[in-house]
Design a protein around this motif. Structure first.
Motif, PDB file in Angstrom:
ATOM      1  N   LYS A  23       0.834  -1.207   0.000  1.00 58.61           N
ATOM      2  CA  LYS A  23       0.000   0.000   0.000  1.00 58.61           C
ATOM      3  C   LYS A  23       0.868   1.256   0.000  1.00 58.61           C
ATOM      4  O   LYS A  23       1.796   1.382   0.782  1.00 58.61           O
ATOM      5  N   ILE A  24       0.511   2.196  -0.832  1.00 65.94           N
ATOM      6  CA  ILE A  24       1.283   3.430  -0.976  1.00 65.94           C
ATOM      7  C   ILE A  24       0.835   4.534  -0.007  1.00 65.94           C
ATOM      8  O   ILE A  24       1.547   5.515   0.194  1.00 65.94           O
ATOM      9  N   ASP A  25      -0.334   4.370   0.627  1.00 68.78           N
ATOM     10  CA  ASP A  25      -0.967   5.434   1.404  1.00 68.78           C
ATOM     11  C   ASP A  25      -0.032   6.172   2.361  1.00 68.78           C
ATOM     12  O   ASP A  25      -0.044   7.390   2.433  1.00 68.78           O
ATOM     13  N   PHE A  26       0.779   5.446   3.140  1.00 64.02           N
ATOM     14  CA  PHE A  26       1.660   6.051   4.141  1.00 64.02           C
ATOM     15  C   PHE A  26       3.134   5.766   3.860  1.00 64.02           C
ATOM     16  O   PHE A  26       3.985   6.012   4.701  1.00 64.02           O
ATOM     17  N   GLU A  41       8.513   6.569  -7.782  1.00 62.67           N
ATOM     18  CA  GLU A  41       8.651   8.035  -7.706  1.00 62.67           C
ATOM     19  C   GLU A  41       8.966   8.471  -6.271  1.00 62.67           C
ATOM     20  O   GLU A  41       9.783   9.380  -6.064  1.00 62.67           O
ATOM     21  N   ILE A  42       8.339   7.848  -5.315  1.00 64.04           N
ATOM     22  CA  ILE A  42       8.623   8.160  -3.905  1.00 64.04           C
ATOM     23  C   ILE A  42      10.050   7.740  -3.569  1.00 64.04           C
ATOM     24  O   ILE A  42      10.785   8.477  -2.910  1.00 64.04           O
ATOM     25  N   LEU A  43      10.454   6.571  -4.030  1.00 62.76           N
ATOM     26  CA  LEU A  43      11.802   6.081  -3.745  1.00 62.76           C
ATOM     27  C   LEU A  43      12.868   7.031  -4.283  1.00 62.76           C
ATOM     28  O   LEU A  43      13.911   7.214  -3.645  1.00 62.76           O
ATOM     29  N   LYS A  44      12.620   7.651  -5.420  1.00 59.59           N
ATOM     30  CA  LYS A  44      13.581   8.606  -5.991  1.00 59.59           C
ATOM     31  C   LYS A  44      13.868   9.751  -5.025  1.00 59.59           C
ATOM     32  O   LYS A  44      14.992  10.261  -4.965  1.00 59.59           O
ATOM     33  N   LYS A  45      12.866  10.171  -4.266  1.00 59.16           N
ATOM     34  CA  LYS A  45      13.039  11.270  -3.307  1.00 59.16           C
ATOM     35  C   LYS A  45      14.028  10.907  -2.199  1.00 59.16           C
ATOM     36  O   LYS A  45      14.597  11.795  -1.568  1.00 59.16           O
ATOM     37  N   PHE A  46      14.202   9.609  -1.956  1.00 55.52           N
ATOM     38  CA  PHE A  46      15.037   9.173  -0.829  1.00 55.52           C
ATOM     39  C   PHE A  46      16.374   8.589  -1.270  1.00 55.52           C
ATOM     40  O   PHE A  46      17.143   8.120  -0.444  1.00 55.52           O
ATOM     41  N   HIS A  47      16.651   8.668  -2.558  1.00 61.88           N
ATOM     42  CA  HIS A  47      17.932   8.193  -3.071  1.00 61.88           C
ATOM     43  C   HIS A  47      19.063   8.987  -2.397  1.00 61.88           C
ATOM     44  O   HIS A  47      19.041  10.214  -2.377  1.00 61.88           O
ATOM     45  N   GLY A  48      20.009   8.264  -1.791  1.00 62.84           N
ATOM     46  CA  GLY A  48      21.144   8.902  -1.127  1.00 62.84           C
ATOM     47  C   GLY A  48      20.898   9.295   0.315  1.00 62.84           C
ATOM     48  O   GLY A  48      21.829   9.700   1.008  1.00 62.84           O
TER      49      GLY A  48
END
Length: 125
Positions: free
Chosen positions: A10-13, A44-51
């Motif tokens: 689930k993507i919600d949280f 797309e969310i994972l890209k925000k946390f790269h690094g």
């Protein structure tokens, strides 16, 4: 090193979950995310946390969680290879900023005395 396993569906949280990992005061962990053929891609969310912290993402083509949640967890755990300490974190759960730090701080209290450590949880409505 501590392996944090996230069986994802689930993507919600999910962004809040990842933000709680990025906020950790101690970064001695690696995250393994097993996507259970979710209809909502987290890429797309994972890209925000790269690094921001170390993670591995694997999308499974077959959904197992609807049939056997334990089988989904087992294949996600296999992603972590042979890491000694594992934490299962739900795709809708998040950690306080110092959870990893406190885990390492108290490591000597349970090392070689226990093979399971349970953290207290709190429901937020």
């Amino acid at each position: 090193m501590l392996a944090i396993i996230i069986p994802y569906y689930k993507i919600d949280f999910f962004e809040e979950v990842l933000q709680s990992l990025a906020n950790q005061t101690d970064k001695r962990f690696k995250v393994y995310i097993g996507d259970d053929a979710s209809p909502d891609s987290p890429e797309e969310i994972l890209k925000k946390f790269h690094g921001k912290f170390d993670f591995v993402y694997k999308r499974f083509e077959k959904n197992l969680g609807s049939v056997s949640l334990t089988k989904q967890w087992e294949r996600c755990i296999k992603l972590s290879e042979d890491q000694e300490w594992l934490m299962i974190l739900g795709d809708d759960d998040f950690l306080g900023d110092t959870v990893v730090e406190l885990w390492y701080e108290n490591f000597d209290l349970f090392y070689k005395k226990a093979n399971l450590v349970r953290f207290a949880s709190k429901m937020i409505i």
